[in-house]
Every structure is written in C-alpha cells, then in structure tokens.
Write a protein that holds these residues in place. Structure first.
Motif, PDB file in Angstrom:
ATOM      1  N   GLN A 291      51.963  18.890 -26.017  1.00  0.00           N
ATOM      2  CA  GLN A 291      52.991  19.929 -26.043  1.00  0.00           C
ATOM      3  C   GLN A 291      54.397  19.339 -26.075  1.00  0.00           C
ATOM      4  OE1 GLN A 291      52.716  23.469 -26.044  1.00  0.00           O
ATOM      5  NE2 GLN A 291      50.669  22.835 -26.696  1.00  0.00           N
ATOM      6  N   ASP A 292      55.303  20.033 -26.781  1.00  0.00           N
ATOM      7  CA  ASP A 292      56.721  19.644 -26.775  1.00  0.00           C
ATOM      8  C   ASP A 292      57.250  19.703 -25.350  1.00  0.00           C
ATOM      9  OD1 ASP A 292      56.437  19.536 -29.464  1.00  0.00           O
ATOM     10  OD2 ASP A 292      57.290  21.543 -29.830  1.00  0.00           O
ATOM     11  N   ARG A 293      56.712  20.706 -24.607  1.00  0.00           N
ATOM     12  CA  ARG A 293      57.136  20.839 -23.211  1.00  0.00           C
ATOM     13  C   ARG A 293      55.857  20.818 -22.364  1.00  0.00           C
ATOM     14  NH1 ARG A 293      60.468  25.797 -20.272  1.00  0.00           N
ATOM     15  NH2 ARG A 293      59.957  25.064 -18.183  1.00  0.00           N
ATOM     16  N   PRO A 294      55.398  19.599 -22.010  1.00  0.00           N
ATOM     17  CA  PRO A 294      54.112  19.508 -21.323  1.00  0.00           C
ATOM     18  C   PRO A 294      54.159  20.243 -19.988  1.00  0.00           C
ATOM     19  CG  PRO A 294      54.926  17.341 -21.966  1.00  0.00           C
ATOM     20  CD  PRO A 294      56.066  18.300 -22.124  1.00  0.00           C
ATOM     21  N   PRO A 295      53.048  20.886 -19.607  1.00  0.00           N
ATOM     22  CA  PRO A 295      53.017  21.592 -18.323  1.00  0.00           C
ATOM     23  C   PRO A 295      53.058  20.603 -17.163  1.00  0.00           C
ATOM     24  CG  PRO A 295      50.855  21.608 -19.363  1.00  0.00           C
ATOM     25  CD  PRO A 295      51.801  21.023 -20.365  1.00  0.00           C
ATOM     26  N   GLN A 296      53.614  21.044 -16.018  1.00  0.00           N
ATOM     27  CA  GLN A 296      53.704  20.178 -14.843  1.00  0.00           C
ATOM     28  C   GLN A 296      52.341  19.960 -14.216  1.00  0.00           C
ATOM     29  OE1 GLN A 296      55.987  22.349 -15.663  1.00  0.00           O
ATOM     30  NE2 GLN A 296      57.906  21.206 -15.538  1.00  0.00           N
ATOM     31  N   GLN A 297      51.440  20.928 -14.430  1.00  0.00           N
ATOM     32  CA  GLN A 297      50.129  20.818 -13.788  1.00  0.00           C
ATOM     33  C   GLN A 297      49.081  21.423 -14.712  1.00  0.00           C
ATOM     34  OE1 GLN A 297      49.599  23.485 -10.519  1.00  0.00           O
ATOM     35  NE2 GLN A 297      47.951  22.301  -9.552  1.00  0.00           N
ATOM     36  N   VAL A 298      47.941  20.732 -14.853  1.00  0.00           N
ATOM     37  CA  VAL A 298      46.819  21.298 -15.611  1.00  0.00           C
ATOM     38  C   VAL A 298      45.613  21.340 -14.686  1.00  0.00           C
ATOM     39  CG1 VAL A 298      45.266  21.039 -17.573  1.00  0.00           C
ATOM     40  CG2 VAL A 298      47.697  20.453 -17.826  1.00  0.00           C
ATOM     41  N   VAL A 299      45.020  22.519 -14.532  1.00  0.00           N
ATOM     42  CA  VAL A 299      43.850  22.662 -13.665  1.00  0.00           C
ATOM     43  C   VAL A 299      42.662  23.044 -14.550  1.00  0.00           C
ATOM     44  CG1 VAL A 299      42.842  23.888 -11.705  1.00  0.00           C
ATOM     45  CG2 VAL A 299      45.316  23.474 -11.769  1.00  0.00           C
ATOM     46  N   LEU A 300      41.588  22.253 -14.458  1.00  0.00           N
ATOM     47  CA  LEU A 300      40.357  22.588 -15.176  1.00  0.00           C
ATOM     48  C   LEU A 300      39.350  23.077 -14.143  1.00  0.00           C
ATOM     49  CD1 LEU A 300      38.519  22.557 -17.722  1.00  0.00           C
ATOM     50  CD2 LEU A 300      37.908  20.209 -17.097  1.00  0.00           C
ATOM     51  N   VAL A 301      38.942  24.329 -14.274  1.00  0.00           N
ATOM     52  CA  VAL A 301      37.990  24.894 -13.316  1.00  0.00           C
ATOM     53  C   VAL A 301      36.620  24.924 -13.976  1.00  0.00           C
ATOM     54  CG1 VAL A 301      37.476  26.804 -11.764  1.00  0.00           C
ATOM     55  CG2 VAL A 301      39.843  26.359 -12.444  1.00  0.00           C
TER      56      VAL A 301
ATOM     57  N   LEU B 227      34.149  34.243 -15.396  1.00  0.00           N
ATOM     58  CA  LEU B 227      35.484  33.804 -15.778  1.00  0.00           C
ATOM     59  C   LEU B 227      36.529  34.192 -14.739  1.00  0.00           C
ATOM     60  CD1 LEU B 227      37.150  32.395 -17.896  1.00  0.00           C
ATOM     61  CD2 LEU B 227      37.332  34.541 -19.153  1.00  0.00           C
ATOM     62  N   SER B 228      36.419  35.432 -14.185  1.00  0.00           N
ATOM     63  CA  SER B 228      37.421  35.899 -13.227  1.00  0.00           C
ATOM     64  C   SER B 228      37.425  35.022 -11.987  1.00  0.00           C
ATOM     65  CB  SER B 228      37.148  37.346 -12.826  1.00  0.00           C
ATOM     66  OG  SER B 228      37.410  38.192 -13.913  1.00  0.00           O
ATOM     67  N   GLY B 229      36.241  34.713 -11.469  1.00  0.00           N
ATOM     68  CA  GLY B 229      36.156  33.879 -10.275  1.00  0.00           C
ATOM     69  C   GLY B 229      36.756  32.504 -10.535  1.00  0.00           C
ATOM     70  N   ALA B 230      36.471  31.937 -11.724  1.00  0.00           N
ATOM     71  CA  ALA B 230      36.992  30.620 -12.073  1.00  0.00           C
ATOM     72  C   ALA B 230      38.523  30.656 -12.202  1.00  0.00           C
ATOM     73  CB  ALA B 230      36.362  30.152 -13.380  1.00  0.00           C
ATOM     74  N   ARG B 231      39.021  31.696 -12.863  1.00  0.00           N
ATOM     75  CA  ARG B 231      40.482  31.810 -13.021  1.00  0.00           C
ATOM     76  C   ARG B 231      41.161  31.968 -11.672  1.00  0.00           C
ATOM     77  NH1 ARG B 231      40.897  35.909 -18.167  1.00  0.00           N
ATOM     78  NH2 ARG B 231      40.885  34.329 -19.808  1.00  0.00           N
ATOM     79  N   ASN B 232      40.551  32.750 -10.785  1.00  0.00           N
ATOM     80  CA  ASN B 232      41.142  32.936  -9.454  1.00  0.00           C
ATOM     81  C   ASN B 232      41.198  31.613  -8.695  1.00  0.00           C
ATOM     82  OD1 ASN B 232      41.569  35.617  -9.907  1.00  0.00           O
ATOM     83  ND2 ASN B 232      39.698  36.306  -8.875  1.00  0.00           N
ATOM     84  N   THR B 233      40.190  30.768  -8.880  1.00  0.00           N
ATOM     85  CA  THR B 233      40.216  29.437  -8.255  1.00  0.00           C
ATOM     86  C   THR B 233      41.401  28.643  -8.804  1.00  0.00           C
ATOM     87  OG1 THR B 233      37.821  29.497  -8.099  1.00  0.00           O
ATOM     88  CG2 THR B 233      38.871  27.338  -7.854  1.00  0.00           C
ATOM     89  N   GLY B 234      41.582  28.729 -10.116  1.00  0.00           N
ATOM     90  CA  GLY B 234      42.703  28.034 -10.746  1.00  0.00           C
ATOM     91  C   GLY B 234      44.038  28.523 -10.208  1.00  0.00           C
TER      92      GLY B 234
ATOM     93  N   GLY C 282      44.359  38.365  -7.653  1.00  0.00           N
ATOM     94  CA  GLY C 282      43.959  37.748  -8.911  1.00  0.00           C
ATOM     95  C   GLY C 282      43.196  38.704  -9.804  1.00  0.00           C
ATOM     96  N   PHE C 283      42.338  38.130 -10.640  1.00  0.00           N
ATOM     97  CA  PHE C 283      41.524  38.933 -11.553  1.00  0.00           C
ATOM     98  C   PHE C 283      40.432  39.635 -10.765  1.00  0.00           C
ATOM     99  CE2 PHE C 283      43.416  35.720 -14.218  1.00  0.00           C
ATOM    100  CZ  PHE C 283      43.708  36.397 -15.381  1.00  0.00           C
ATOM    101  N   SER C 284      40.090  40.833 -11.208  1.00  0.00           N
ATOM    102  CA  SER C 284      39.009  41.556 -10.557  1.00  0.00           C
ATOM    103  C   SER C 284      37.691  40.886 -10.895  1.00  0.00           C
ATOM    104  CB  SER C 284      38.994  43.006 -11.038  1.00  0.00           C
ATOM    105  OG  SER C 284      37.771  43.605 -10.684  1.00  0.00           O
ATOM    106  N   THR C 285      36.887  40.600  -9.894  1.00  0.00           N
ATOM    107  CA  THR C 285      35.591  39.962 -10.167  1.00  0.00           C
ATOM    108  C   THR C 285      34.506  41.002 -10.434  1.00  0.00           C
ATOM    109  OG1 THR C 285      35.324  39.803  -7.793  1.00  0.00           O
ATOM    110  CG2 THR C 285      36.006  37.807  -8.937  1.00  0.00           C
ATOM    111  N   ASP C 286      34.891  42.276 -10.347  1.00  0.00           N
ATOM    112  CA  ASP C 286      33.922  43.306 -10.725  1.00  0.00           C
ATOM    113  C   ASP C 286      33.796  43.388 -12.238  1.00  0.00           C
ATOM    114  OD1 ASP C 286      33.412  43.903  -8.160  1.00  0.00           O
ATOM    115  OD2 ASP C 286      34.837  45.569  -8.043  1.00  0.00           O
ATOM    116  N   LEU C 287      34.866  42.972 -12.925  1.00  0.00           N
ATOM    117  CA  LEU C 287      34.833  42.924 -14.382  1.00  0.00           C
ATOM    118  C   LEU C 287      34.631  41.464 -14.772  1.00  0.00           C
ATOM    119  CD1 LEU C 287      38.031  45.048 -14.947  1.00  0.00           C
ATOM    120  CD2 LEU C 287      35.723  45.843 -15.332  1.00  0.00           C
ATOM    121  N   GLY C 288      34.796  41.186 -16.024  1.00  0.00           N
ATOM    122  CA  GLY C 288      34.786  39.790 -16.433  1.00  0.00           C
ATOM    123  C   GLY C 288      33.433  39.316 -16.903  1.00  0.00           C
ATOM    124  N   ARG C 289      33.473  38.360 -17.795  1.00  0.00           N
ATOM    125  CA  ARG C 289      32.236  37.837 -18.340  1.00  0.00           C
ATOM    126  C   ARG C 289      31.521  36.971 -17.319  1.00  0.00           C
ATOM    127  NH1 ARG C 289      36.004  35.974 -22.688  1.00  0.00           N
ATOM    128  NH2 ARG C 289      36.749  38.020 -23.140  1.00  0.00           N
TER     129      ARG C 289
END
Lengths: 121, 980
Positions: B66-76, B105-112, B208-215
């Motif tokens: 990236q032209d403007r690299p992110p300060q932090q990258v989290v891989l969940v 996906l929602s649970g993983a994103r919430n961890t991130g 965060g994201f609702s875990t009732d929805l989501g793949r």
C-alpha cells in the motif's frame, strides 16, 4: 383554479357534503330502527359534521387519535347545540335537527379551505 | 507505535487531529475537515480454510504494497489450528490470532476488532486483493468528522471468466460492487463486507458484528455488515457512512460462484438474511436501499436486456434478473414467515393468551351471574359473580402487566387490554341485567320520553320543581331526543344500559392524549389509564348529562394541553426536566393562526357542555383559570370562552333556576360540613353496605395516597406536570361552595382523577438518577443524586439538588420487580373496584316485575295524581312527570321523621288529603325503595316494614296492585276522615 375545482369536486368532499341528505333520505324512506337507518344516522351524526369542520379549518397538528377525538367531539356538540336550539326556538323535530346538521355539513364541506400560511407567525 | 489502549469513546472530533480547513463534505454541506494523517489504521483479514492459501497470501502482500501501509494487520483464523500454525510461521509481520468468537465470519471479525489498536478498523476478505491506493482512499474519507465508516469498490476477479448471463446488477451475489451503487463518493446505508472500514469507537459504542447472522463456513447467510451499519447509523443520528468507489479491491470469484446453482441459492439466502435484518433493525431501515434498487436499477437492467442488440445474450440475462428478484423476494418472505412463527408468535402468544382466556372466562361467567341477579344481597353484584369472573379479572391484570413490561413501543396490546377491562367493569351489568341500572338513568329516559312526546317543548320556568333544571340545561336530553326520533326508536331505554361502557370507552382517547402530554413513558401512561378506570368507582358513567359532559370536558382539556401551549422560559431545571425519562418535553407553541383555529374548534364543545350540564362548565372554567397560573398555558381568550358561553346560557335559559336557587346557595356557601356530606350512603346499614362503603372510600384513599407519593417521588414531574396538578386541584374548592345534592365530593374526586391517576402511576416508578454539574466548576461531574444506598429521607431531601441537573441515567431495567409492583397495585385496585362499583346493585337494579308494577300504576293514575313513596328509588318514577306531583317521604325535611314513624298511615293520609275527594293519590311500596331506605339508612331501621304494616292495616288505603316486587295503594279520602 383547476386545482381548486378538482379539490372541490373530490369524491370525499362531495360525499361529505351529501352525507346528511343521504341520512335524511334513510330516515324518510327506511323503516324505524332498521339496521340501514341506524347505521346511516349514527355514521352521519357521530362523524360527518365534525369531519367537515375539521376539513374546513385544517388544524395543523395532531395524529389519528387526536383527529378522531376532535371529529367526535364536534359532531356530538353540533347535535346537542342544534337540537337544543331548535327546542328553544319551538321548531324541534328529528328531521329538522338532521336538516340543520346536513346543511351545516354541506356548507363546511364545500367551504374553500384556508391554506396553511407559508411562514408561521 | 502510538498507544491506543486508552478509552476513546468520544465524538470523532476529540480523537481526530487538528482542524485545518473548511470544505464540502460527502453530502455537499460545508463542514470542518480534519487532517487524516494523524489517524491510524488496523486491517483485519479473516480466514477459515487452507484452500485459499494462495489468494490469502496475495491479499496480505497487497497490504504490504500500500502507498499508505496500515499500522497494524490482524489475521484471524476461524477455528482452524492448522491454518493458524502455518500462518504464524509464514507471516511474522502480521498479528495472527485464532478466533475467540463463535465459528463464522462475524465471530472472527469481532476477535479482530478486539485486537485492533488503530483509530480506524478496515476489513479485507482473505480472497480479495487491494489496489495500492486502497488504504489512502479509505482514510481520506475520514476527513469529515461526521463520517463513521468508509467502504470501497469491489471488482470481481472471475477465476473462470465472467459468465455471459451474469447481470452486473447482481454482482452482490459474489460479494462485489454492483450496478445501482453510486459511481462517485456518496453516503450510503451500508458497506459490503469485503471492503469496509469503521472508526474503532463505533464498535465500542454499538458492539461488533452480530453472531446471529453471518456465514458459518460456506453457509452464505450474510447481511451482518448491513445490520451493523444500520445499528451504527441509529446510534449516531447524524453520522455518515461513505462509499468511495475509488478505494478498490479485487475480489476472487471461484468457478463455483459463477454457476446458476450458486446464483439462485445465494439470492434465496440473501432474502432470508434480509428478513433477519428486518427483524433486528426494523423493516423500514433494512429494506430502504433495496426498495430504491428495485425501483431504479432492476427496471433499467430489464430495459437494457430487452433492448435489441445489447451486448449480452438477452434471454439468459433476463432470466437471471427475473429469477434473482423472485428468489430474493421469496427468500425474504419465507425468512419473515419462519422468524415470525418461531419467535414473534411465541412472544405475542404470551401476551395474547391471558386476554383470550380472560374473555372466554368472562363470557362463561355471564349466564351464571344472570341466574343470580334476582336476589342480590348487601354486596350487590360483587357477591353474585362466580369465580370465573374474578379469575378473568386477574388474568386481565396479569396480561396487561406483561404487555406493559415487554420491550415494545406499540400501544396496541395495552389498548386492547384496556378495552377488555372496560368490558368486564362496565358491560357486565348491561349483559346480566334486563334493564338499565340506577333510578337516575330511568329518570333521564323519562325526560327524553317527555320531550319526545311533547315535540321538544322545553319549560324554562320553575314549574317542574325538582325536574326543572333538566329543561334549563337540556342539551343532553335534546340530543338524545333527536337521536331517538331519527333512529326510529320508541325510547332511549334500548341503549341506555350500555352507556357506562360506551361513555368510559370514549374517555380513553382524551385520557391517553392528556397523559401523553406529560409523559413519554408508555408504561406510565397506560398504568395511569388503568388507575383512572379502576379508581373511578363513583358511577357517573351511566346514561347522564354528567357522563356526556365529562367526555367533552376531558376532550377539551386534551386539545388545550396539546395545542394551546405557549413558549415559556425554561426554569432552572428546564432542560433537565424536558429530558426526564418519565416526563415529556414541553409542547411547542403553534403559530397565531393555528391557535385561533384550535380556539374556534373548541367553541362547539364548550357550548355543548354549557347547554348540557350545570356543574361541568364551572369545573372547566375554574380549571382553565387555574392554568393561567402557568405561563405555558396562559390563554386569556380560552378562559374568556369558557366563562362567557356558560354565563350567557345561565343568564338566559337557566335564569329562572338562579333566581330561585341563588338565595339558598348563598346560605349554604362555605358550610363545609353540609356541603361535603355525601348524601349517597351517608349512613350505610348492614354488613354489606358498611363494608362496601369502606371499600369505595378506601379505593379513593389509595389512589389519592399513591398520587401524593408520586408527587413527592418525582420532583421533575411535579414541575412539568404542574398543569395537570392544577386542573386536578381546581374543582376542590367547589366542595366548600355547594353540596350539589350531597354529590359534590364524588364529582370533585372524578374530575381530579386524571391528575391523581398520573401521579399515582408515577409513584410506582423509580426516580432516574440525576447527573449533576457542580455549580461553579465547568466540568460535568456525575453524582448519584439518588444513590440506592442513601436512606429514603435523604433522597427526598435531594428533591431539588443544589447542583444543576445536566441529565438523567435510567436505572438498570429490572422488569420482574417493576412488573410485580404494577401487578400488585393494579390487582388490589381491581379487587376493591368490583364491590365499590357494583356493591349497591341491590338498590340500583330493578327486576322486571317492579317496572311492570310502576307502569301499571301510572297507567291507572290520571293526570294530576299525587304519587307518594318512601323515596324515588324505583324504575320509571318520573314517567310523565309533567302531569304528576310527588312526595318522597325520606327526602322530606320539612317535618321531623318522628311524625312519620309515630303513625305512618295517618301521617301519609294527612299529607295526601289535599287532593280532596275528586283527586287521586297513590302510595307505592316496592323492593327498590325498601333496599334504598334500609341499606342507605335513609330511615331508621325497621321503618320501612312499619310503614308497610301500618298502611296495610289502614282503611285510608286500598290495595290496588300487587306483585312479587311491591304493592300500590290508592288513597281513600272518606275512610281517612272517618278513621279520625
């Protein structure tokens, strides 16, 4: 002008204007306490004079409940005032009361509506 | 690296950098722009499978480039330990964490999100590759402090090439930007999950994201980002979510996603997801974008597909479009239906079942009650109703309490329950009794009968004596006479029995409107409605001018309080009071013309009240005059209207009344003892009547006491609902002024009841905690004004705290204890109401034989006859009253009772003697009078039997009529003289 005319001839407005006379027709033609007569008279007496007055004056605010209350209050009040006045004048009868209310409803239903002012104040 | 661990739950302005310039925002309005260089970025990538390792590696590499690299990258890694291990080894520069949430996906994103430290958190799918300018484009969107989230464009990268039939309008099927989205930077409702970012504080605020929805794995039940965006939009009313099509990522679309099978199943699932979002966020918000999409994008696509010579094979694209819309719609419908059946119906059932059970039980109690009304005892109908009636009442209170303590804003269930309560309270009697209750209702019917027969001839003089005021204030009777004539009825008897139910039902709308002016709290309003109906035992709801005038009175009050408020300076606590959770903000002032319109609309009801009733216009005028004390409701024209119209009436039609009565009124003015003496049931006699009279007084007492508690407990309501308090207090001095036939105290209670009920309902609610600001220090310091630990007295002393109240914090909702309090109080009131309201039915109900006896007497009695009875408590007592004279023995205060009791027959005969030998006089003794004089203690115990025995033995009286309910004697003049 065209808009005013189409408003004047809107079905709702015409029905309202004629409602009292329809009720009078029922009173004249339909047998005593027949369901049609009871329905026509009650619908007119309880709702129409108030609806016409509210339509003519257009109070700006208020939801459905408030509108219904206002219509009912004015209709019942109109009935009481009309019947009492006729009694005091010595001209009371059921149809006379209905004629007064019907005429009042016709006039208010067809009265031009004062548009709400553009700027309040 | 900067430390982001500090709590940043502030408005964006406080976390953002320096203000630099003013330019246009996303929606075109000039606003403050913020230097986005100071903002830090975390990118969260979620992965669940090893199958996408190659694409995922490319995805992470695109972040490094990236032209403007992110300060932090989290891989969940989503519950895949093999993937986790391999990723930890392969990507040392990335924070690799296993998902701590539910699989999906929602649970993983919430961890991130939990691991994120940046001001902004962006999400990139593990199968998407960002263009080098992606982060810079996203971050540029945050220059406007109002922007909460920025999403970007997603270009599909078709592994097996784009299928020719696949419509671009349906690229959302493969998680990409589709035709129909804005082509330039613009605010949108929600972003697409593969390329979205939000300020981190938004997650702090709404979660965060609702875990009732989501793949979950490959199950594509999506929409979690839609739901989140709706939630964020709701929390920040003025927040913006921005779509910047230039922040592009390329989304890898596997060969399998280019198939019809995937297309159709995804459309179906999308519909179901939308149904789930609708349930969580409300259908209007959930479907707003979709409606616009259906209105514009799809018709355009159809038009394009149908146009001859338009690139793609038209038929298959047309089919895809139609099928896509249909399947999504069907999916939505089945999703809605499934969700409704499973959850909502269950919830609605909890509220509906008590109602249905109560109505069934009530219905079944009617025949059993009807069978017992022939011989009521000292507790009236209360002792005659079976267990099913009481169970039904209990179920109504229970169901109503449940409906009220559910987290819902709809007034439907409370309203339905209230109507059911009114049916139980005030329609039961109409169903079980063959004729209207109350001798007074019969009297009012007699008045209408007379006006009906004489062509509406009113007699404004005092010739009709005690009946004269009914002609002088004839409004109610005139209206009913007209109605009886127009409907073609013989008499008003056919509908009068339903008057208590109908007149009480009519009060519901004005009552709710009045209470709503002073409280935004649905529970408070409806509890007050129930306290009003359960406390209104005084029985002024029957077929009477009072019941009619009371409806108009409350209606006028409702319209005045809602529409004729004026702008008044807010007091010391004005702002805080307006925000009080149990109160309401003051109504805004209407323009002058509007106020005039409302004044005009109020004129007919005010006139009708003046024509129909003696007391109500006075109470209305006094109430409106009391409102002059408040600046907000100071309406001189209104007061003038309420004074002039009744005054004009009193000076014309009712003049004769005042000429006659004024001297008497002057005499009794200020005689508190006499005027507050209740004529009705002053000396109840017998176990039943005594207990019933304690119960009805107790009921008034409980309501009044609760109202006092409410006034003390809620200082804020005391200030904002002052008008209600004033209107309630206004009629009280009338107790001193006039006795109104011994009824004044009950009428005053009834007129005060709306105000009493409001504060009584408030008494059941806890006071929200006040947030105080120190008077001198500028900083707001939350202080617990009403700490639970502080004793009650100390809390009450803090009623007017020294510091300025800046806001309110509601207590943690405790629905169970709160519902228990409501249930107990309403249950108690309901239990006491039934005997209070129906306990005197032995006096007030007249079985058919009694009516037949009276009618037979009047059929014989020629005009000019003298009708004598112990009192007037019998049906049709005033039948043809302009032709008869009356003497009610117990009401006669001109001679002492001892004269009557010494020689009843002789005394009565003497009183009848004036009719002479040619006149006619009748003495009626019937069960209604017997019950009345005995149970109310109108005559000393045993008097009635003594009179009956004396008359039976006297030659001055000849028994002419007799049945199970009474006897009629004719006066025999000569015998009387001989006897003496």
């Amino acid at each position: 002008m065209k808009a005013a005319l189409s408003d004047l001839l809107s079905p709702y407005r015409l029905l309202l204007a004629g409602s009292g006379w329809l009720a009078l027709l029922c009173v004249d033609r339909v047998a005593d306490d027949a369901p049609l007569r009871v329905a026509a008279v009650l619908l007119f007496v309880l709702l129409c004079p108030g609806s016409a007055a509210v339509r003519a004056l257009r109070p700006s605010r208020g939801g459905a409940a408030e509108g219904f209350l206002l219509v009912l209050m004015i209709s019942l009040s109109a009935l009481v005032v009309a019947a009492t006045s006729l009694m005091l004048a010595g001209r009371f009868s059921g149809p006379h009361t209905l004629i007064v209310l019907a005429a009042l409803t016709t006039v208010t239903a067809l009265a031009p509506v004062g548009r709400a002012p553009a700027d309040p104040g | 690296m900067q430390d982001f661990s500090a709590d940043t739950a502030e408005r964006p302005e406080s976390t953002a950098g320096t203000t630099t310039a003013t330019t246009d925002t996303a929606d075109g309005a000039p606003a403050v722009r913020v230097d986005t260089d100071a903002l830090t970025l975390t990118v969260v990538v979620c992965a669940y499978t090893m199958d996408r390792w190659e694409v995922m590696s490319a995805s992470l590499q695109s972040l490094r480039d990236q032209d403007r690299p992110p300060q932090q990258v989290v891989l969940v890694t989503d519950h895949n330990s093999e993937l986790y291990q391999r990723a930890v080894e392969a990507f040392p520069d990335v924070e690799v964490v296993p998902s701590e949430g539910r699989p999906g996906l929602s649970g993983a994103r919430n961890t991130g999100i939990e691991r994120a430290r940046g001001d902004v958190v962006a999400f990139l799918d593990d199968d998407a590759v960002a263009e080098t300018g992606w982060t810079a484009e996203l971050m540029a969107g945050y220059a406007d402090p109002a922007v909460l989230g920025v999403g970007g464009g997603i270009e599909p990268y078709w592994e097996a090439g784009r299928p020719a039939w696949f419509p671009r309008e349906f690229d959302w099927v493969v998680g990409c930007s589709y035709t129909g989205l804005p082509e330039h930077s613009a605010p949108i409702r929600n972003m697409i999950g593969a390329n979205m970012s939000l300020r981190r504080e938004a997650f702090d605020a709404v979660g965060g994201f609702s875990t009732d929805l989501g793949r979950t794995g490959t199950l594509p039940l999506g929409c979690e980002e839609t739901e989140l965006c709706i939630r964020v939009g709701r929390h920040y009313g003025d927040g913006v979510i921005l779509y910047r099509p230039d922040a592009v990522v390329h989304h890898h679309v596997g060969a399998v996603r280019g198939t019809w099978r995937y297309f159709t199943s995804r459309c179906w699932r999308e519909g179901q997801s939308k149904a789930a979002v609708s349930r969580m966020a409300g259908a209007r918000a959930a479907l707003s974008t979709e409606r616009a999409y259906l209105r514009t994008a799809i018709p355009r696509a159809l038009g394009r597909a149908l146009r001859p010579g338009g690139g793609s094979p038209p038929l298959s694209t047309l089919l895809a479009l139609t099928l896509g819309v249909l399947l999504t719609g069907l999916g939505y419908l089945t999703g809605t239906a499934r969700l409704v059946t499973r959850r909502q119906v269950a919830r609605q059932l909890v509220v509906a079942l008590p109602l249905v059970a109560a109505l069934v039980l009530w219905g079944s109690s009617i025949p059993a009650t009807s069978a017992r009304v022939g011989d009521l005892g000292g507790f009236g109908l209360a002792a005659a109703v079976p267990w099913s009636f009481w169970t039904s009442l209990g179920l109504l209170v229970l169901g109503f309490t449940l409906a009220l303590h559910r987290p819902s804003r709809s007034p439907l269930w409370p309203a339905v329950y209230t109507v059911a309560l009114l049916a139980l309270q005030r329609a039961t009697q109409a169903l079980v009794y063959a004729s209207p209750l109350y001798a007074w209702a019969w009297k009012h019917i007699d008045i209408i009968d007379r006006l009906s027969a004489n062509g509406g001839h009113l007699d404004l003089s005092n010739r009709l004596a005690a009946m004269a005021p009914y002609d002088q204030w004839a409004g109610f009777f005139a209206g009913n006479t007209a109605l009886v004539k127009l409907l073609g009825l013989r008499t008003a008897l056919s509908y009068a029995a339903w008057a208590p139910f109908v007149s009480s039902l009519l009060l519901l709308v004005p009552l709710v409107l009045i209470l709503g002016v002073f409280s935004r709290d649905r529970r408070l309003v409806w509890t007050a409605v129930w306290i009003f109906y359960l406390g209104n035992w005084v029985g002024q709801d029957y077929f009477s001018p009072q019941a009619f005038a009371f409806f108009l009175f409350l209606g006028v009050l409702a319209l005045v309080l809602r529409n004729l408020a004026r702008t008044a300076p807010l007091g010391r606590h004005g702002d805080a009071d307006a925000a009080y959770p149990l109160g309401a903000a003051p109504r805004a002032q209407l323009p002058r013309r509007e106020r005039l319109v409302w004044l005009l609309l109020l004129a007919p009801p005010v006139a009708a009240i003046a024509m129909a009733h003696q007391l109500t216009p006075v109470v209305l005028a006094v109430g409106l005059m009391m409102l002059l004390l408040t600046r907000r409701y100071r309406n001189w024209w209104l007061v003038a209207l309420a004074l002039v119209v009744p005054a004009a009436w009193d000076a014309t039609s009712a003049l004769a009344f005042f000429k006659l009565q004024l001297p008497a009124m002057e005499r009794t003015f200020g005689d508190l003892l006499a005027n507050s003496q209740a004529g009705y049931g002053t000396a109840p006699t017998g176990t039943g009547p005594v207990i019933v009279s304690w119960m009805d007084r107790g009921l008034s007492g409980i309501v009044a006491l609760l109202a006092v508690v409410g006034v003390v407990r809620h200082p804020s309501l005391r200030r904002t609902a002052l008008p209600l308090m004033l209107v309630a207090v206004a009629p009280m001095p009338l107790v001193v002024a006039n006795s109104y036939g011994g009824e004044m105290i009950f009428r005053v209670f009834m007129f005060a009841l709306p105000g009493l009920a409001f504060f009584a309902a408030a008494a059941l609610r806890r006071r929200p905690e006040a947030l105080l600001a120190e008077a001198d220090a500028g900083t707001a310091d939350p202080v617990r004004a009403a700490s639970p630990r502080r004793p009650v007295a100390a809390r009450l002393r803090r009623a007017v705290p020294e510091g300025r109240i800046t806001g309110w914090r509601s207590h943690r909702p405790r629905p169970v204890p709160a519902a228990a309090v409501t249930l107990t109080v309403l249950g108690l009131l309901a239990a006491v109401f039934v005997p209070s309201y129906t306990g005197k039915d032995r006096i007030d109900y007249f079985p058919k034989p009694e009516t037949e006896l009276v009618d037979a007497m009047y059929a014989q009695a020629p005009p000019g006859s003298y009708i004598v009875a112990p009192d007037s408590n019998f049906p049709d007592a005033y039948s043809g009253y302009d032709h008869y004279a009356y003497w009610w023995l117990a009401d006669d205060t001109t001679t002492p009772l001892s004269a009557l009791l010494a020689d009843p027959a002789g005394y009565i005969a003497k009183g009848m003697a004036w009719v002479g030998t040619t006149g006619h006089a009748y003495l009626l003794l019937s069960r209604g009078q017997q019950s009345d004089v005995t149970m109310q203690g109108l005559l000393p115990p045993g008097s009635y039997d003594r009179i009956a025995a004396s008359v039976a033995a006297s030659p001055s009286f000849r028994l002419i009529l007799q049945n199970s309910d009474g006897k009629v004697y004719a006066y025999v003049p000569d015998a009387g003289t001989v006897n003496r």
